[in-house]
Each structure stands twice: as structure tokens, then as C-alpha cells.
Design a protein around this motif. Structure first.
Motif, PDB file in Angstrom:
ATOM      1  N   HIS A 119       0.804  -1.213   0.000  1.00 58.60           N
ATOM      2  CA  HIS A 119       0.000   0.000   0.000  1.00 58.60           C
ATOM      3  C   HIS A 119       0.844   1.273   0.000  1.00 58.60           C
ATOM      4  O   HIS A 119       0.303   2.366  -0.190  1.00 58.60           O
ATOM      5  CB  HIS A 119      -0.927   0.013   1.215  1.00 58.60           C
ATOM      6  CG  HIS A 119      -1.830  -1.180   1.254  1.00 58.60           C
ATOM      7  ND1 HIS A 119      -2.906  -1.329   0.418  1.00 58.60           N
ATOM      8  CD2 HIS A 119      -1.794  -2.301   2.002  1.00 58.60           C
ATOM      9  CE1 HIS A 119      -3.508  -2.472   0.657  1.00 58.60           C
ATOM     10  NE2 HIS A 119      -2.842  -3.092   1.617  1.00 58.60           N
ATOM     11  N   CYS A 120       2.160   1.107   0.244  1.00 57.38           N
ATOM     12  CA  CYS A 120       3.040   2.274   0.310  1.00 57.38           C
ATOM     13  C   CYS A 120       4.498   1.823   0.150  1.00 57.38           C
ATOM     14  O   CYS A 120       4.800   0.633   0.205  1.00 57.38           O
ATOM     15  CB  CYS A 120       2.858   3.020   1.637  1.00 57.38           C
ATOM     16  SG  CYS A 120       3.204   2.010   3.086  1.00 57.38           S
TER      17      CYS A 120
ATOM     18  N   LEU B 191      -0.383  -0.709  -9.456  1.00 56.60           N
ATOM     19  CA  LEU B 191      -1.839  -0.788  -9.528  1.00 56.60           C
ATOM     20  C   LEU B 191      -2.488   0.592  -9.500  1.00 56.60           C
ATOM     21  O   LEU B 191      -3.707   0.704  -9.515  1.00 56.60           O
ATOM     22  CB  LEU B 191      -2.385  -1.635  -8.372  1.00 56.60           C
ATOM     23  CG  LEU B 191      -1.891  -3.080  -8.318  1.00 56.60           C
ATOM     24  CD1 LEU B 191      -2.457  -3.774  -7.087  1.00 56.60           C
ATOM     25  CD2 LEU B 191      -2.234  -3.833  -9.587  1.00 56.60           C
ATOM     26  N   GLY B 192      -1.673   1.630  -9.458  1.00 57.36           N
ATOM     27  CA  GLY B 192      -2.179   2.997  -9.379  1.00 57.36           C
ATOM     28  C   GLY B 192      -1.899   3.583  -8.012  1.00 57.36           C
ATOM     29  O   GLY B 192      -1.933   2.881  -6.999  1.00 57.36           O
TER      30      GLY B 192
ATOM     31  N   ARG C 285       0.860  -1.517  -5.064  1.00 54.05           N
ATOM     32  CA  ARG C 285       1.690  -2.394  -5.887  1.00 54.05           C
ATOM     33  C   ARG C 285       1.300  -3.844  -5.637  1.00 54.05           C
ATOM     34  O   ARG C 285       1.016  -4.228  -4.503  1.00 54.05           O
ATOM     35  CB  ARG C 285       3.180  -2.243  -5.549  1.00 54.05           C
ATOM     36  CG  ARG C 285       3.743  -0.842  -5.675  1.00 54.05           C
ATOM     37  CD  ARG C 285       3.813  -0.383  -7.114  1.00 54.05           C
ATOM     38  NE  ARG C 285       4.495   0.874  -7.284  1.00 54.05           N
ATOM     39  CZ  ARG C 285       3.904   2.068  -7.322  1.00 54.05           C
ATOM     40  NH1 ARG C 285       2.605   2.154  -7.158  1.00 54.05           N
ATOM     41  NH2 ARG C 285       4.604   3.169  -7.510  1.00 54.05           N
ATOM     42  N   LYS C 286       1.321  -4.636  -6.701  1.00 54.84           N
ATOM     43  CA  LYS C 286       1.193  -6.085  -6.584  1.00 54.84           C
ATOM     44  C   LYS C 286       2.588  -6.642  -6.792  1.00 54.84           C
ATOM     45  O   LYS C 286       3.202  -6.433  -7.840  1.00 54.84           O
ATOM     46  CB  LYS C 286       0.235  -6.628  -7.638  1.00 54.84           C
ATOM     47  CG  LYS C 286       0.117  -8.136  -7.620  1.00 54.84           C
ATOM     48  CD  LYS C 286      -0.811  -8.597  -8.748  1.00 54.84           C
ATOM     49  CE  LYS C 286      -0.787 -10.094  -8.891  1.00 54.84           C
ATOM     50  NZ  LYS C 286      -1.591 -10.521 -10.060  1.00 54.84           N
ATOM     51  N   ILE C 287       3.092  -7.334  -5.777  1.00 54.49           N
ATOM     52  CA  ILE C 287       4.462  -7.852  -5.814  1.00 54.49           C
ATOM     53  C   ILE C 287       4.392  -9.377  -5.786  1.00 54.49           C
ATOM     54  O   ILE C 287       3.869  -9.962  -4.834  1.00 54.49           O
ATOM     55  CB  ILE C 287       5.295  -7.311  -4.635  1.00 54.49           C
ATOM     56  CG1 ILE C 287       5.307  -5.788  -4.659  1.00 54.49           C
ATOM     57  CG2 ILE C 287       6.715  -7.889  -4.692  1.00 54.49           C
ATOM     58  CD1 ILE C 287       5.951  -5.138  -3.459  1.00 54.49           C
ATOM     59  N   THR C 288       4.912  -9.994  -6.831  1.00 53.69           N
ATOM     60  CA  THR C 288       4.920 -11.449  -6.947  1.00 53.69           C
ATOM     61  C   THR C 288       6.346 -11.939  -6.800  1.00 53.69           C
ATOM     62  O   THR C 288       7.230 -11.495  -7.543  1.00 53.69           O
ATOM     63  CB  THR C 288       4.331 -11.899  -8.293  1.00 53.69           C
ATOM     64  OG1 THR C 288       3.027 -11.325  -8.447  1.00 53.69           O
ATOM     65  CG2 THR C 288       4.237 -13.410  -8.373  1.00 53.69           C
ATOM     66  N   VAL C 289       6.576 -12.839  -5.851  1.00 51.53           N
ATOM     67  CA  VAL C 289       7.913 -13.360  -5.571  1.00 51.53           C
ATOM     68  C   VAL C 289       7.907 -14.856  -5.839  1.00 51.53           C
ATOM     69  O   VAL C 289       7.074 -15.579  -5.292  1.00 51.53           O
ATOM     70  CB  VAL C 289       8.326 -13.087  -4.113  1.00 51.53           C
ATOM     71  CG1 VAL C 289       9.724 -13.616  -3.833  1.00 51.53           C
ATOM     72  CG2 VAL C 289       8.234 -11.594  -3.790  1.00 51.53           C
TER      73      VAL C 289
END
Length: 141
Positions: A7-8, A126-127, A131-135
Motif C-alpha cells: 500500500h506504500c 496498480l495505481g 503495488r502487486k508484488i509477486t515473488v
């Protein structure tokens, strides 16, 4: 595979600090994500988690920034790198061989030269600050 919502900037850095625990013996983290996605913020968390005291900044113009600590972090920007000769010229393999943690922004430019094991981090904007973070390739995330 872990999917995380940030979110930040602080959330993104905190996720990087958690991932750093898997890099205590060195290793490679390959990032993908557009301009301003948060790759450098994630690297800031990696550096903090590894005990590096140097300030983290984008290596866009220098190609590599090295942050000193118990486990050094070599932070690469591969935006202008496209060949294995370029990788040798910027000492990419030297840092890996020395046991440093190596973070690579714009890793898609050197995909043909990345060897496993490798932790992959994809960051999608995502605006706003979301952020969408894929690990993938990490045990703890």
C-alpha cells in the motif's frame, strides 16, 4: 510463489527486508516492473535487511551501486545491458562469484544469462501507491 499487496513505499521496503533473510549467503534477485514500479524501494529493504548502512539509490547511470555490509549488496540496472560481454564489463559475475547478494533491475534484458537458483520479483503498479508484488523462488515469501 507469494503474491503481496503493498500500500506504500514502506510496505515494499519491508517485504525486501524480509526477503534479505534468504540472501545471507549471497544470491541473485531478478526484478521486472515498469519505470517507477518500486524496484529501487524493494532494494532499499534488501539492503537494510542485509545490514548495509549505505544509502540506496537507483543505479540507472552508474549501472551498479554497491552497498557495504555484512553481506554486500550489488544493485544493478540492466536497462542498457544486452550482452554477456556487457555483463563481464560491469563485473556482474564477479559479484556473484564473491558471494554478494545481487539485485538486478530490468532483468528481462539479460534473461538468457540468468542462471538458477534465482529469486524473481515482479512488481506491478496498480495505481497511486498500490503495488502487486509477486515473488517466486523464495522459501519465506
Amino acid at each position: 510463489m507469494g503474491v503481496h499487496l503493498s500500500h506504500c513505499k514502506e510496505d515494499t521496503e519491508a517485504l525486501g527486508a524480509r526477503l534479505a533473510q534468504e540472501l545471507r549467503g549471497g544470491g541473485l534477485v531478478a526484478f521486472t516492473g515498469g519505470l517507477g514500479a518500486g524496484k529501487t524501494a524493494f532494494c532499499g529493504g534488501l539492503a537494510r535487511g542485509l545490514g548495509c548502512a549505505d544509502p540506496v539509490s537507483s543505479p540507472t547511470f552508474s549501472i551498479v551501486n554497491v552497498y557495504r555490509g555484512p553481506v554486500p549488496l550489488a544493485h544493478f540496472d540492466m536497462y542498457r545491458i544486452h550482452s554477456e560481454e556487457d555483463l563481464y564489463a560491469c563485473s556482474f559475475y564477479d559479484y556473484l562469484d564473491a558471494g554478494a547478494a545481487v539485485a538486478v533491475e530490468w532483468s528481462e534484458n539479460i534473461e538468457d544469462f540468468i542462471e538458477e537458483p534465482c529469486i524473481r520479483v515482479s512488481i506491478e503498479n496498480l495505481g497511486g501507491d498500490e503495488r502487486k508484488i509477486t515473488v517466486t523462488g523464495a522459501e519465506s515469501l
